[in-house]
Design an enzyme around this catalytic site. Structure first.
Site, PDB file in Angstrom:
ATOM      1  N   LYS A  53       0.766  -1.239   0.082  1.00 38.87           N
ATOM      2  CA  LYS A  53       0.165   0.127  -0.034  1.00 38.87           C
ATOM      3  C   LYS A  53       0.923   1.109   0.061  1.00 38.87           C
ATOM      4  O   LYS A  53       0.638   2.253  -0.735  1.00 38.87           O
ATOM      5  CB  LYS A  53      -1.087  -0.251   1.234  1.00 38.87           C
ATOM      6  N   GLN A  97      -5.215  -2.334   9.454  1.00 36.72           N
ATOM      7  CA  GLN A  97      -4.645  -3.517   8.696  1.00 36.72           C
ATOM      8  C   GLN A  97      -5.290  -4.585   9.347  1.00 36.72           C
ATOM      9  O   GLN A  97      -4.906  -4.859  10.534  1.00 36.72           O
ATOM     10  CB  GLN A  97      -3.361  -3.533   8.331  1.00 36.72           C
ATOM     11  N   ASP A 120     -11.483   1.831   3.485  1.00 40.02           N
ATOM     12  CA  ASP A 120     -11.885   0.370   3.489  1.00 40.02           C
ATOM     13  C   ASP A 120     -13.382   0.176   3.403  1.00 40.02           C
ATOM     14  O   ASP A 120     -13.835  -1.045   3.055  1.00 40.02           O
ATOM     15  CB  ASP A 120     -11.348  -0.509   4.536  1.00 40.02           C
TER      16      ASP A 120
END
Ligand code: NAD
Length: 297
Positions: A53, A97, A120
């Site tokens: 990322k 994460q 997300d």
């Protein structure tokens, strides 16, 4: 010959657009977009994902802020960090994460993320808006799959689409996004009876079960489109490993109209959609032009 839906190629094309968009707009915003990634503990796979990322951000001009916390932190400390980042004007997007240790209340942490920065798309407010078919941050893997289908003009409206898997990360949001695009969607899962028969009716079959090589050609209708979300590292001999998905591709490819490879299909699109979501939040904050809106389902 069947068509390969090349996620790697499409993600590079989209990244080029994103890079140009940031170049053009950063003088108006007076700063580049910013993405905060919070990693807790030492899970090596998480380390690789966070690294990917970070690299993707730097390719397009997003400033990344990596917070690597020790697994001795407690719920409150993570919540405090999230709250601080919610108020940080240099941060447009943030994510936790996953997976994280079971000692944390994961959903409560995600609820702490400002929905406008929830790149997300896992916060209840964004999921609620998805259910209502209202614009909001959409989760990355499903959004990436829709972009892959659209890139080859594969029709979604009116099609019979079977999704294997009902997770909050993939199966559920994907099924809702496809439903919002007027597909007739069947969501299946580990307790589904007669999976093979249901799958065989699909114009588009999407496998997100997390089971290596679950789907062979007996599940697939002639001329269907098959999307493989699964990703597994299998030992091929003593020293080597190889990646495979939920679909036994060599068996399925001769039968289908189009397929996604593993690796190089859905995976790269997921990271690209994270960049799109971060830039979209930046765009809204500074009232920038909406030339990237076609990338959001
Ligand atoms: P998950 O374990 O949370 O969910 C799996 C789902 O599949 C469940 O709903 C379960 O009911 C269903 N399932 C399991 N076995 C089944 C079976 N035999 N028949 C029918 N349904 C079955 O997993 P997830 O987070 O949704 O991820 C699924 C897969 O996709 C994993 O391999 C994961 O690594 C991969 N993934 C890839 C990306 C990417 O970017 N390529 C992103 C997210 C997840």
């Amino acid at each position: 010959m069947s068509l390969k839906l090349d996620g790697k190629k499409l993600s590079l094309e989209i990244e080029e657009r994103l890079k140009n968009y940031i170049q053009i707009n950063k003088t108006i915003a007076n700063r580049n977009p910013g993405l905060a990634v919070i990693r807790i503990g030492e899970d090596p796979a998480s380390g690789v994902y966070v690294g990917n990322k970070e690299k993707a951000c730097s390719r397009v001009g997003i400033k990344s802020y990596i917070f690597h916390l020790k697994d001795t932190v407690d719920q409150k400390e993570v919540e405090q960090l999230l709250n601080k980042l919610n108020l940080d004007n240099d941060i447009d997007g943030m994510l936790l994460q996953l997976p994280i240790s079971k000692k944390f209340d994961e959903q409560r942490l995600i609820s702490n993320i400002n929905p406008e920065k929830d790149v997300d798309g896992l916060n209840e407010q964004n999921i609620g808006k998805l259910v209502k078919n209202e614009p909001a941050m959409r989760s990355c893997t499903p959004a990436g799959i829709i972009n892959l289908l659209r890139s080859q003009n594969i029709e979604i409206e009116g099609k019979k689409i079977v999704v294997i898997g009902r997770s909050l990360l993939v199966g559920k949001p994907l099924s809702l996004m496809l439903l919002n695009l007027n597909a007739t969607v069947t969501m299946t899962h580990s307790k589904t009876i007669n999976l093979n028969k249901i799958c065989k009716e699909a114009d588009i079959l999407i496998a997100a079960a997390g089971k290596p090589n679950l789907i062979d050609s007996s599940f697939v209708k002639e001329g269907a489109v098959i999307i493989d979300v699964g990703i597994h590292r299998l030992k091929s001999d003593e020293s080597k490993t190889r990646l495979c998905g939920d679909v036994l591709l060599e068996d399925v490819i001769p039968k289908v109209f189009a397929y996604t490879p593993v690796p190089g299909g859905v995976g790269p699109m997921t990271v690209t959609m994270l960049l799109v979501n971060t830039i979209s939040s930046w765009q809204k904050q500074f009232g920038l032009s909406s030339t990237l809106n076609d990338l959001q389902p």
